[in-house]
Design an enzyme around this catalytic site. Structure first.
Site, PDB file in Angstrom:
ATOM      1  N   ARG A   1       0.860  -1.192   0.000  1.00 19.01           N
ATOM      2  CA  ARG A   1       0.000   0.000   0.000  1.00 19.01           C
ATOM      3  C   ARG A   1       0.886   1.229   0.000  1.00 19.01           C
ATOM      4  O   ARG A   1       1.810   1.323   0.789  1.00 19.01           O
ATOM      5  CB  ARG A   1      -0.823   0.063   1.295  1.00 19.01           C
ATOM      6  CG  ARG A   1      -1.929  -0.881   1.386  1.00 19.01           C
ATOM      7  CD  ARG A   1      -2.953  -0.485   2.422  1.00 19.01           C
ATOM      8  NE  ARG A   1      -2.485   0.129   3.663  1.00 19.01           N
ATOM      9  CZ  ARG A   1      -3.295   0.564   4.602  1.00 19.01           C
ATOM     10  NH1 ARG A   1      -4.601   0.491   4.441  1.00 19.01           N
ATOM     11  NH2 ARG A   1      -2.826   1.091   5.702  1.00 19.01           N
TER      12      ARG A   1
ATOM     13  N   THR B   1      -1.259   7.551  -0.326  1.00 22.75           N
ATOM     14  CA  THR B   1      -2.586   7.426  -0.965  1.00 22.75           C
ATOM     15  C   THR B   1      -3.370   6.210  -0.464  1.00 22.75           C
ATOM     16  O   THR B   1      -4.585   6.137  -0.680  1.00 22.75           O
ATOM     17  CB  THR B   1      -2.439   7.266  -2.493  1.00 22.75           C
ATOM     18  OG1 THR B   1      -1.769   6.020  -2.750  1.00 22.75           O
ATOM     19  CG2 THR B   1      -1.614   8.392  -3.104  1.00 22.75           C
TER      20      THR B   1
ATOM     21  N   ASP C   1       0.847  -2.783  12.244  1.00 22.20           N
ATOM     22  CA  ASP C   1       1.285  -3.211  10.908  1.00 22.20           C
ATOM     23  C   ASP C   1       1.647  -4.694  10.957  1.00 22.20           C
ATOM     24  O   ASP C   1       2.665  -5.069  11.544  1.00 22.20           O
ATOM     25  CB  ASP C   1       2.483  -2.365  10.467  1.00 22.20           C
ATOM     26  CG  ASP C   1       2.846  -2.644   9.018  1.00 22.20           C
ATOM     27  OD1 ASP C   1       3.073  -3.824   8.666  1.00 22.20           O
ATOM     28  OD2 ASP C   1       2.897  -1.688   8.231  1.00 22.20           O
TER      29      ASP C   1
ATOM     30  N   ASP D   1       5.156  -5.805   9.489  1.00 24.88           N
ATOM     31  CA  ASP D   1       6.279  -5.409  10.354  1.00 24.88           C
ATOM     32  C   ASP D   1       6.328  -6.257  11.616  1.00 24.88           C
ATOM     33  O   ASP D   1       7.414  -6.612  12.095  1.00 24.88           O
ATOM     34  CB  ASP D   1       6.164  -3.930  10.731  1.00 24.88           C
ATOM     35  CG  ASP D   1       6.584  -3.025   9.580  1.00 24.88           C
ATOM     36  OD1 ASP D   1       7.224  -3.520   8.629  1.00 24.88           O
ATOM     37  OD2 ASP D   1       6.254  -1.820   9.623  1.00 24.88           O
TER      38      ASP D   1
HETATM   39  C1  PRP Z   1      -0.986  -4.682   4.526  1.00 21.61           C
HETATM   40  C2  PRP Z   1      -1.795  -5.944   4.733  1.00 21.61           C
HETATM   41  C3  PRP Z   1      -2.665  -5.985   3.505  1.00 21.61           C
HETATM   42  C4  PRP Z   1      -2.917  -4.531   3.241  1.00 21.61           C
HETATM   43  C5  PRP Z   1      -4.303  -4.207   3.725  1.00 21.61           C
HETATM   44  O1  PRP Z   1       0.058  -4.905   3.655  1.00 21.61           O
HETATM   45  O2  PRP Z   1      -1.012  -7.092   4.912  1.00 21.61           O
HETATM   46  O3  PRP Z   1      -2.053  -6.586   2.383  1.00 21.61           O
HETATM   47  O4  PRP Z   1      -1.949  -3.786   3.989  1.00 21.61           O
HETATM   48  O5  PRP Z   1      -4.630  -2.895   3.423  1.00 21.61           O
HETATM   49  P1  PRP Z   1      -5.787  -2.492   2.409  1.00 21.61           P
HETATM   50  O6  PRP Z   1      -6.945  -3.394   2.717  1.00 21.61           O
HETATM   51  O7  PRP Z   1      -6.054  -1.064   2.759  1.00 21.61           O
HETATM   52  O8  PRP Z   1      -5.277  -2.648   1.017  1.00 21.61           O
HETATM   53  P2  PRP Z   1       1.181  -3.797   3.356  1.00 21.61           P
HETATM   54  O9  PRP Z   1       0.812  -2.986   2.164  1.00 21.61           O
HETATM   55  O10 PRP Z   1       1.485  -3.039   4.625  1.00 21.61           O
HETATM   56  O11 PRP Z   1       2.417  -4.664   2.897  1.00 21.61           O
HETATM   57  P3  PRP Z   1       3.314  -5.698   3.755  1.00 21.61           P
HETATM   58  O12 PRP Z   1       2.446  -6.902   4.041  1.00 21.61           O
HETATM   59  O13 PRP Z   1       4.425  -6.010   2.811  1.00 21.61           O
HETATM   60  O14 PRP Z   1       3.770  -5.011   5.016  1.00 21.61           O
HETATM   61  N1  URA Z   2      -2.184  -3.043   7.068  1.00 18.60           N
HETATM   62  C1  URA Z   2      -1.804  -3.443   8.314  1.00 18.60           C
HETATM   63  O1  URA Z   2      -0.825  -4.191   8.449  1.00 18.60           O
HETATM   64  N2  URA Z   2      -2.512  -3.002   9.366  1.00 18.60           N
HETATM   65  C2  URA Z   2      -3.578  -2.215   9.226  1.00 18.60           C
HETATM   66  O2  URA Z   2      -4.196  -1.848  10.251  1.00 18.60           O
HETATM   67  C3  URA Z   2      -3.954  -1.805   7.933  1.00 18.60           C
HETATM   68  C4  URA Z   2      -3.258  -2.250   6.879  1.00 18.60           C
END
Ligand code: PRP
Ligand code: URA
Length: 213
Positions: A108, A112, A204, A207
């Site tokens: 994400r 945005t 997160d 993370d």
């Molecule tokens: C997080 C999570 C989802 C997404 C959800 O991933 O694991 O994939 O955000 O958000 P949304 O419903 O608003 O799209 P992130 O983009 O943080 O990537 P990561 O898993 O690599 O940390």
């Molecule tokens: N992605 C995450 O990992 N946590 C949230 O709360 C939203 C998006």
């Protein structure tokens, strides 16, 4: 398991809810967090696979022969949304060791909140498989909608989506975009904050699983 509406289910099992509470705790460290995400992958996979097709086969017990139910050999694929979805995969595979694993890379944009795809590799023949998409977090729903669209573009037809925590906004968006997809959620939280994080959520997920940031 509670049916929220057609094709949307929230898990109510005490073990699932207890484990989610441990994940929410900011003091839960990476090691325990990762272990519990994996366990939830197994518990959620167990629920999501409760309608797998069966057939009666002949089996010889030490006492006598009988007919007994066995899985009828449906091909499965587990498709984590990278990165955080990876954490649930070992739990699902513990139930279905012969499932193939695909990967969809999405992140994400921090400003945005729009999803961006950076990787997609799916097992074939994808159109014949029951596909379990895993991602601990369903927030705005943008990543989930795009990941499912991508799987469908490659021919995927039978898709179930497993998320540990969801915001109502994300559930609505995914269900409206893909009403044929069965959505299984560990807990539906209050909503999103101004940074599109789920509240109260768990922070997160990526993370916390990988110990980054
Ligand atoms: C997080 C999570 C989802 C997404 C959800 O991933 O694991 O994939 O955000 O958000 P949304 O419903 O608003 O799209 P992130 O983009 O943080 O990537 P990561 O898993 O690599 O940390
Ligand atoms: N992605 C995450 O990992 N946590 C949230 O709360 C939203 C998006």
């Amino acid at each position: 398991m509670k049916k929220i509406h057609e094709n949307v289910y929230e898990l109510t099992h005490p073990l699932v809810q207890h484990k989610i509470t441990i994940l929410r705790n900011r003091h839960t460290g990476t090691n325990e967090f990762r272990k519990i995400v994996e366990e939830l992958g197994m518990l959620m996979g167990y629920e999501a696979l409760s309608d797998l097709p069966m057939q009666e086969i002949e089996v010889e017990t030490p006492i006598e022969s009988c007919k007994s139910p066995a899985l009828s050999g449906r091909k499965l694929a587990v498709v984590p949304i990278l990165r955080a979805g990876l954490g649930m995969v070992p739990g699902v595979l513990a139930l279905t060791p012969s499932a193939k694993v695909g990967h969809i890379g999405m992140y994400r944009d921090e400003e945005t909140h729009e999803p961006h795809e950076y990787f997609c590799k799916l097992p074939s023949p994808i159109e014949e498989r029951l596909i379990l998409v895993t991602d601990p977090m369903l927030a705005t729903g943008g990543s989930a909608v795009d990941a499912v669209s991508q799987i469908k573009k490659h021919g995927g037809k039978h898709i179930k989506f497993l998320a540990i925590i969801a915001a109502p906004e994300g559930v609505k968006k995914l269900h409206e975009a893909h009403p044929d997809v069965e959505i299984y959620i560990g807990h539906i939280d209050r909503g999103l904050n101004e940074r599109a994080y789920i509240c109260p959520g768990l922070g997160d997920a990526g993370d916390r699983i990988f110990g980054t940031k």
